[in-house]
Write an enzyme that holds these catalytic residues in place. Structure first.
Site, mmCIF file in Angstrom:
data_model
loop_
_atom_site.group_PDB
_atom_site.id
_atom_site.type_symbol
_atom_site.label_atom_id
_atom_site.label_comp_id
_atom_site.label_asym_id
_atom_site.label_seq_id
_atom_site.Cartn_x
_atom_site.Cartn_y
_atom_site.Cartn_z
ATOM 1 N N VAL A 32 -24.837 23.249 19.598
ATOM 2 C CA VAL A 32 -24.933 21.808 19.830
ATOM 3 C C VAL A 32 -26.384 21.420 20.113
ATOM 4 O O VAL A 32 -26.652 20.329 20.614
ATOM 5 C CB VAL A 32 -24.021 21.353 20.993
ATOM 6 C CG1 VAL A 32 -22.561 21.469 20.613
ATOM 7 C CG2 VAL A 32 -24.326 22.144 22.269
ATOM 8 N N ARG B 288 -29.998 22.293 18.004
ATOM 9 C CA ARG B 288 -30.633 21.887 16.761
ATOM 10 C C ARG B 288 -30.276 22.901 15.686
ATOM 11 O O ARG B 288 -30.202 24.109 15.942
ATOM 12 C CB ARG B 288 -32.148 21.783 16.915
ATOM 13 C CG ARG B 288 -32.618 20.524 17.633
ATOM 14 C CD ARG B 288 -32.381 19.298 16.762
ATOM 15 N NE ARG B 288 -32.895 18.065 17.341
ATOM 16 C CZ ARG B 288 -32.170 17.194 18.021
ATOM 17 N NH1 ARG B 288 -30.887 17.463 18.254
ATOM 18 N NH2 ARG B 288 -32.707 16.066 18.464
ATOM 19 N N GLU C 117 -29.193 17.990 7.232
ATOM 20 C CA GLU C 117 -28.056 17.104 7.497
ATOM 21 C C GLU C 117 -28.148 15.862 6.627
ATOM 22 O O GLU C 117 -29.239 15.308 6.474
ATOM 23 C CB GLU C 117 -28.030 16.726 8.983
ATOM 24 C CG GLU C 117 -27.842 17.923 9.898
ATOM 25 C CD GLU C 117 -27.774 17.579 11.369
ATOM 26 O OE1 GLU C 117 -27.726 16.381 11.706
ATOM 27 O OE2 GLU C 117 -27.758 18.493 12.202
ATOM 28 N N HIS D 171 -22.762 16.303 13.634
ATOM 29 C CA HIS D 171 -23.740 15.940 14.658
ATOM 30 C C HIS D 171 -23.209 14.797 15.530
ATOM 31 O O HIS D 171 -23.842 13.748 15.654
ATOM 32 C CB HIS D 171 -25.080 15.542 14.018
ATOM 33 C CG HIS D 171 -26.246 15.728 14.949
ATOM 34 N ND1 HIS D 171 -27.462 16.203 14.535
ATOM 35 C CD2 HIS D 171 -26.390 15.490 16.283
ATOM 36 C CE1 HIS D 171 -28.311 16.241 15.554
ATOM 37 N NE2 HIS D 171 -27.679 15.821 16.624
#
Length: 342
Positions: free
Chosen positions: A236, A238, A267, A286
């Site tokens: 959680v 990077r 992403e 994310h």
């Protein structure tokens, strides 16, 4: 953008890099300052002569490209906990103060991590898949009480995770920059040189570290080989904390039991990524810290700091630009504005 005169007592000029979704409820900030909203293509023209930049679009790399050689903002605030996209040389080497949104995401992310631990232990992701297929398959599951968790990253998010997991019955230790014993949240904190050994003791490895030169690809093939075959990795922090190709290979080979990934190197995660279809992987976009009202909370934090900026008071969440995150012991700095334009 019309610049206006730089006269003493004038409200500060604040540029907001807005992105596709503008920040909500900015009325209080607009009462404190002259606020101008720009998109990436407009940023270079807006920065010269402004007093502060609010990077609402925290995915953007535009600040690095648009940063002026002279006369940049005195203060930059970003609507995220991570500041890795802001740490380009022009900003790091200058006198601009950087603040982040530390504190907004701590508890929501901790709750999310606890949910992922429970999902793995109780095999909930498999239950949902079998339900979609209308398959009745009895299984045994695991206890979390007494399981061992290693939280890599001992900042506010890591500490919130440690408290949640401890309350749920797990034995939690941490890994950070400095070794400590008797830590109030982790008990034992392993220094970087002890991380390889600590990985082998954990049933759950939770990554909550900032992205820096020291942490990039910290979970690579060698680190994964240190983990237990029954262990799960939860990221959680990077995406680039993990060497994704090495992780895919380790999962396929059964070197670790599973992974839950909320962040990725690129992403959105490409549809072609094998991570989407691996049965022992949980993919989320994310969103671990994004709870109802999170955008308004980000604006409230920025507005509080803007009020401090206008009054010349210490700002919250000042980032050590060399380290790449806000440290509790260096988390405040007095701003030079105090009602005076330069």
């Amino acid at each position: 953008m019309e610049q206006g005169p730089n006269v003493p007592g004038e409200p500060p000029r604040v540029v907001v890099l807005r992105g596709d979704v503008p920040p909500p409820a900015m009325a209080a900030a607009e009462r404190l300052a002259h606020v101008v909203y720009v998109r990436e293509s407009q940023l270079a023209g807006a920065l010269p002569g402004c007093d502060a930049l609010f990077v609402w679009d925290f995915w953007s790399d535009a600040p690095a490209a648009a940063w002026p050689r002279e006369g940049g903002p005195r203060w930059v605030h970003i609507a995220s906990a991570g500041v890795d996209r802001l740490l380009f040389p022009g900003l790091v080497e200058g006198n601009t103060i950087v603040t982040n949104s530390r504190g907004v995401f701590d508890e929501p992310i901790a709750e999310y991590v606890l949910g992922l631990v429970l999902a793995f232990a109780k095999d909930l992701h498999t239950t949902v898949r079998l339900q979609d297929e209308r398959v009745w398959r009895h299984r045994e599951t695991e206890r979390i009480t007494g399981a061992r968790a290693l939280v890599v990253g001992t900042g506010p998010i890591g500490r919130a995770v440690a408290r949640r997991l401890t309350a749920a019955g797990l034995h939690v230790t941490g890994a950070g920059r400095t070794a400590r014993d008797g830590d109030p949240d982790f008990g034992l904190v392993h220094p970087p040189e002890r991380l390889p050994a600590a990985l082998g003791d954990a049933d759950y490895v939770v990554l909550a570290a900032p992205l820096t030169a020291a942490t990039r690809n910290m979970i690579d093939a060698a680190a994964l080989a240190r983990m237990r075959p029954s262990a799960r990795l939860i990221n959680v922090g990077r995406g680039p904390l993990v060497a994704e190709d090495d992780l895919v290979e380790a999962l396929r080979a059964g070197r670790i039991a599973g992974a839950a990934l909320d962040v990725f190197v690129d992403e959105p995660l490409a549809p072609s990524s094998p991570l989407w279809t691996m049965p022992n992987v949980i993919v989320s976009p994310h969103m671990s810290g994004d709870v109802t009202g999170w955008r308004a909370e980000l604006v409230r934090l920025f507005t509080d700091n803007l009020d401090r900026f206008v009054r010349g008071r210490e700002l919250r969440n000042v980032v050590d630009k060399r380290l790449g995150y806000a440290r509790p012991d260096t988390g405040a700095a007095r701003t030079p504005y105090a009602g005076q334009r330069r």
